[in-house]
Design a protein around this motif. Structure first.
Motif, short mmCIF file in Angstrom:
data_model
loop_
_atom_site.label_atom_id
_atom_site.label_comp_id
_atom_site.label_asym_id
_atom_site.label_seq_id
_atom_site.Cartn_x
_atom_site.Cartn_y
_atom_site.Cartn_z
N HIS A 130 46.92 38.32 37.60
CA HIS A 130 46.09 37.73 38.65
C HIS A 130 46.84 37.72 39.98
O HIS A 130 46.25 37.95 41.05
N SER A 152 39.77 35.62 33.98
CA SER A 152 39.57 36.86 33.23
C SER A 152 39.48 36.49 31.76
O SER A 152 39.80 35.37 31.36
N LEU A 166 45.87 41.67 32.51
CA LEU A 166 44.56 42.24 32.21
C LEU A 166 44.68 43.33 31.16
O LEU A 166 45.67 44.08 31.12
N ASP A 190 38.54 43.38 28.89
CA ASP A 190 38.40 42.12 29.62
C ASP A 190 37.31 42.24 30.69
O ASP A 190 36.94 43.33 31.12
N ILE A 216 36.79 40.36 34.64
CA ILE A 216 37.49 39.55 35.64
C ILE A 216 36.50 39.15 36.73
O ILE A 216 35.64 39.94 37.09
N SER A 220 32.38 40.37 40.17
CA SER A 220 32.88 40.49 38.79
C SER A 220 32.93 41.96 38.41
O SER A 220 32.21 42.79 38.98
#
Length: 399
Positions: A204, A229, A252, A256, A258, A276
């Motif tokens: 992140h 996430s 990540l 996933d 996020i 997103s």
């Protein structure tokens, strides 16, 4: 797409006469309420927390950080007071020197280490020491400061008056609209840079750094980046952090999702948007959540028409969310809010009777979660006489 921080973006400004007109209208509103004047308080400190009211009226911001009062040495550092009588000369009390940006040709500026003490003197000078006045920004005063004010001026009658200034701030001038348009353009490029960086193996923090690499050279300031996430299904996975909001140590991975919800300011004017995407190949279930968040926003925007209220817009978006099978059970029950020099009126929530009128600027937002999946989307729009114009122009779909 990759954001280019070197691309020129025209920089609008608010003319000095507009600040004078704002003060005139604020004083008129105070007079209409039977008040002798306003005491307007803001806090800066190098953050974006509650600086708007004084900046709106004088173009002043203090960068000094908040520190507790030290008796005999300073008072109310990081705070600024505008004393705005309805019939006398206004006075601005500041804790850092004027860098030439203050727009107060019709008033006085006092630079002091003892900000609260000199605000008391200014109230007395303006003949307001025992008057009935309105307080704008009372939530930024500490209990200690308010107590000292009451002890120093025991006959002063103070009433909350935030609504007077918020009403003025909710309708934007052409100069403010230009500033909000520029801020939204910079925020849009920032979030695209962040989405480009949201790849397998990134943290992140890596994603936020990519956005700051655009925002900082563009002259902007980050307020926050709400980040999360994870992946849905059983078992689901969810990664986030509160302090800082980009502090999660999870990296990540393919599969996933996020979401990024960013807010910040350029020349004081706020950008606020969310997007997103999937990390790696996108799945149908991810798209369902992503598209549902977008659909809730589009339903809210479709409700914008002459005569609509903030409550109409809030109900339209929330009803759309429920109609798609998603419970409205989050911690934020509104579909958005006004923006300008901060979070402005109106709030787009059920039952709010405030009319939606031209030259309001609204941020319309929705986060939807289900079974470990999440969709998040937010847009900023300018209300026009016959509808709205989008100010954010970031890529909508990254799938």
């Amino acid at each position: 797409m990759t954001a280019d921080a070197t691309a020129p973006v025209a920089k609008p400004t608010v003319p000095a006469e507009e600040f004078a007109e704002r003060r005139r209208r604020a004083a008129a509103a105070a007079r209409a309420r039977g008040l002798a004047g306003l005491l307007v308080c803001s806090r800066g400190g190098g953050t974006l927390d509650r600086y708007a009211d004084v900046l709106y009226l004088t173009n002043f911001y203090t960068h000094f950080p908040f520190i507790p009062d030290f008796e005999g040495n300073w008072s109310a550092r990081a705070h600024t007071f505008l004393i705005l009588p309805v019939d006398e000369v206004p006075e601005l009390v500041i804790d850092v020197p004027d860098d030439g940006r203050i727009r107060l040709a019709d008033g006085r500026v006092t630079y002091s280490d003892f900000v609260l003490d000199d605000a008391v003197k200014a109230l007395k000078t303006a003949g307001l020491g025992s008057a009935r006045i309105g307080l704008v920004g009372g939530d930024v005063l500490t209990f200690t400061m308010l107590n000292k004010l009451r002890v120093a001026l025991p006959e002063l009658v103070i009433e909350p008056a935030d609504d007077l200034l918020m009403g003025l701030r909710s309708i934007k001038s052409p100069a403010e609209i230009a500033l909000l348009r520029r801020a939204s353009a910079i925020g849009s490029r920032m979030i695209e840079a962040m989405m480009d960086a949201a790849v397998t193996g990134a943290s992140h923090g890596d994603v936020v750094a990519a956005g700051l690499n655009y925002l900082v050279p563009a002259g902007g300031m980050l307020y926050n980046s709400f980040m999360a996430s994870g992946r849905g299904g059983d078992p689901s996975r969810f990664a986030k952090s509160n302090f800082p909001t980009w502090g999660s140590d999870k990296r990540l991975a393919d599969g996933d999702w996020i979401r990024l919800g960013i807010s910040g300011a350029v020349d004081g004017y706020v950008f606020d948007l969310a997007r997103s995407k999937a990390v790696g190949p996108v799945t149908n279930r991810q798209v369902e959540l992503f598209e549902s968040a977008i659909a809730s926003i589009e339903a809210t925007l479709a409700a914008i028409r002459p005569g609509a209220t903030a409550g109409d817009l809030g109900a339209a978006g929330l009803d759309k969310q429920k109609s798609m099978g998603f419970a409205v059970d989050g911690v934020f029950s509104a579909m958005g809010h006004g923006i300008g020099l901060g979070w402005d009126d109106p709030w787009l929530a059920r039952g709010v009777a405030t009319p939606i009128v031209p030259n309001m600027v609204l941020s319309v937002e929705r986060t939807i979660m289900q079974d470990g999946y999440l969709g998040d989307y937010e847009e900023s729009v300018l209300i026009t006489p016959d509808g709205y114009e989008r100010l954010t122009d970031a890529t909508t779909r990254f799938w």
